[in-house]
Design a protein around this motif. Structure first.
Motif, PDB file in Angstrom:
ATOM      1  N   ILE A  97       0.831  -1.206   0.000  1.00  0.00           N
ATOM      2  CA  ILE A  97       0.000   0.000   0.000  1.00  0.00           C
ATOM      3  C   ILE A  97       0.860   1.248   0.000  1.00  0.00           C
ATOM      4  CG2 ILE A  97      -1.604   1.393   1.372  1.00  0.00           C
ATOM      5  CD1 ILE A  97      -2.787  -1.318   2.380  1.00  0.00           C
ATOM      6  N   TYR A  98       1.822   1.305   0.914  1.00  0.00           N
ATOM      7  CA  TYR A  98       2.555   2.554   1.143  1.00  0.00           C
ATOM      8  C   TYR A  98       3.829   2.692   0.322  1.00  0.00           C
ATOM      9  CZ  TYR A  98      -0.759   3.126   4.872  1.00  0.00           C
ATOM     10  OH  TYR A  98      -1.924   3.252   5.572  1.00  0.00           O
ATOM     11  N   PHE A  99       4.301   1.604  -0.302  1.00  0.00           N
ATOM     12  CA  PHE A  99       5.500   1.704  -1.133  1.00  0.00           C
ATOM     13  C   PHE A  99       5.229   1.281  -2.566  1.00  0.00           C
ATOM     14  CE2 PHE A  99       9.336  -0.034  -3.073  1.00  0.00           C
ATOM     15  CZ  PHE A  99      10.123   1.110  -3.073  1.00  0.00           C
ATOM     16  N   ASP A 100       4.804   0.037  -2.755  1.00  0.00           N
ATOM     17  CA  ASP A 100       4.647  -0.489  -4.118  1.00  0.00           C
ATOM     18  C   ASP A 100       3.620   0.279  -4.937  1.00  0.00           C
ATOM     19  OD1 ASP A 100       6.535  -2.414  -3.541  1.00  0.00           O
ATOM     20  OD2 ASP A 100       5.076  -4.013  -3.180  1.00  0.00           O
ATOM     21  N   LEU A 101       2.452   0.564  -4.363  1.00  0.00           N
ATOM     22  CA  LEU A 101       1.403   1.262  -5.107  1.00  0.00           C
ATOM     23  C   LEU A 101       1.847   2.662  -5.532  1.00  0.00           C
ATOM     24  CD1 LEU A 101      -1.443   1.254  -6.301  1.00  0.00           C
ATOM     25  CD2 LEU A 101      -2.294   1.945  -4.052  1.00  0.00           C
ATOM     26  N   PRO A 102       2.389   3.486  -4.618  1.00  0.00           N
ATOM     27  CA  PRO A 102       2.858   4.805  -5.057  1.00  0.00           C
ATOM     28  C   PRO A 102       3.973   4.736  -6.103  1.00  0.00           C
ATOM     29  CG  PRO A 102       2.605   4.807  -2.685  1.00  0.00           C
ATOM     30  CD  PRO A 102       2.424   3.377  -3.148  1.00  0.00           C
ATOM     31  N   VAL A 103       4.866   3.756  -5.970  1.00  0.00           N
ATOM     32  CA  VAL A 103       5.940   3.603  -6.958  1.00  0.00           C
ATOM     33  C   VAL A 103       5.348   3.230  -8.313  1.00  0.00           C
ATOM     34  CG1 VAL A 103       7.940   2.191  -7.624  1.00  0.00           C
ATOM     35  CG2 VAL A 103       7.772   3.107  -5.303  1.00  0.00           C
ATOM     36  N   LEU A 104       4.387   2.319  -8.341  1.00  0.00           N
ATOM     37  CA  LEU A 104       3.735   1.930  -9.587  1.00  0.00           C
ATOM     38  C   LEU A 104       3.051   3.126 -10.240  1.00  0.00           C
ATOM     39  CD1 LEU A 104       2.802  -0.145 -11.672  1.00  0.00           C
ATOM     40  CD2 LEU A 104       0.891  -0.671 -10.150  1.00  0.00           C
ATOM     41  N   ILE A 105       2.303   3.891  -9.457  1.00  0.00           N
ATOM     42  CA  ILE A 105       1.620   5.071  -9.997  1.00  0.00           C
ATOM     43  C   ILE A 105       2.632   6.071 -10.528  1.00  0.00           C
ATOM     44  CG2 ILE A 105       0.199   7.067  -9.368  1.00  0.00           C
ATOM     45  CD1 ILE A 105      -1.362   5.098  -7.521  1.00  0.00           C
ATOM     46  N   SER A 106       3.716   6.263  -9.808  1.00  0.00           N
ATOM     47  CA  SER A 106       4.778   7.167 -10.267  1.00  0.00           C
ATOM     48  C   SER A 106       5.358   6.703 -11.599  1.00  0.00           C
ATOM     49  CB  SER A 106       5.876   7.250  -9.204  1.00  0.00           C
ATOM     50  OG  SER A 106       6.909   8.088  -9.631  1.00  0.00           O
ATOM     51  N   LYS A 107       5.590   5.408 -11.743  1.00  0.00           N
ATOM     52  CA  LYS A 107       6.117   4.863 -13.002  1.00  0.00           C
ATOM     53  C   LYS A 107       5.148   5.102 -14.156  1.00  0.00           C
ATOM     54  CE  LYS A 107       9.081   1.258 -11.118  1.00  0.00           C
ATOM     55  NZ  LYS A 107       9.336  -0.196 -11.040  1.00  0.00           N
ATOM     56  N   ILE A 108       3.857   4.931 -13.906  1.00  0.00           N
ATOM     57  CA  ILE A 108       2.848   5.164 -14.939  1.00  0.00           C
ATOM     58  C   ILE A 108       2.918   6.614 -15.415  1.00  0.00           C
ATOM     59  CG2 ILE A 108       0.356   5.363 -15.378  1.00  0.00           C
ATOM     60  CD1 ILE A 108       0.042   2.923 -13.421  1.00  0.00           C
ATOM     61  N   PHE A 109       2.988   7.545 -14.465  1.00  0.00           N
ATOM     62  CA  PHE A 109       2.994   8.957 -14.847  1.00  0.00           C
ATOM     63  C   PHE A 109       4.326   9.408 -15.439  1.00  0.00           C
ATOM     64  CE2 PHE A 109      -0.842   8.642 -12.461  1.00  0.00           C
ATOM     65  CZ  PHE A 109      -1.711   9.355 -13.266  1.00  0.00           C
ATOM     66  N   HIS A 110       5.427   8.783 -15.025  1.00  0.00           N
ATOM     67  CA  HIS A 110       6.705   9.090 -15.682  1.00  0.00           C
ATOM     68  C   HIS A 110       6.653   8.653 -17.149  1.00  0.00           C
ATOM     69  CE1 HIS A 110       8.584   9.571 -11.623  1.00  0.00           C
ATOM     70  NE2 HIS A 110       9.113  10.584 -12.284  1.00  0.00           N
ATOM     71  N   ALA A 111       6.044   7.501 -17.404  1.00  0.00           N
ATOM     72  CA  ALA A 111       5.889   7.038 -18.783  1.00  0.00           C
ATOM     73  C   ALA A 111       4.995   7.991 -19.571  1.00  0.00           C
ATOM     74  CB  ALA A 111       5.320   5.619 -18.816  1.00  0.00           C
ATOM     75  N   ALA A 112       3.937   8.487 -18.939  1.00  0.00           N
ATOM     76  CA  ALA A 112       3.042   9.435 -19.610  1.00  0.00           C
ATOM     77  C   ALA A 112       3.773  10.733 -19.913  1.00  0.00           C
ATOM     78  CB  ALA A 112       1.818   9.709 -18.736  1.00  0.00           C
TER      79      ALA A 112
END
Length: 86
Positions: A22-37
């Protein structure tokens, strides 16, 4: 030889693993999605253009929608599980 965990240790381990997701993996995943965008936005401008912002808004909307669908599905499953144990 690997020590077998007790039921309480397994429960604690699962709890901490869920917290980490919840507190590490999910924010990192969301960050990766937006970096790709952002990587698809036009380079060389000090700020994102209006078209870039529309493009990014699509990612924001899709991420929120998918997250909400996943959460609703999980909540329904939990409700059904709780009904079975009444």
């Amino acid at each position: 030889m690997k020590k077998e965990l007790t039921a309480e240790e397994k429960r604690d381990s699962n709890f901490y693993e869920a917290q980490r997701m919840i507190y590490f993996d999910l924010p990192v995943l969301i960050s990766k999605i937006f970096h790709a965008a952002f990587a698809n936005c036009e380079c060389g401008f000090p700020a994102a253009s209006k078209e870039d912002m529309k493009f990014l808004q699509g990612f924001i909307d899709a991420t929120e929608k998918t997250f909400n669908i996943a959460m609703e599905g999980q909540k329904k499953q939990i409700v059904e599980m709780l009904k079975m144990h009444e």
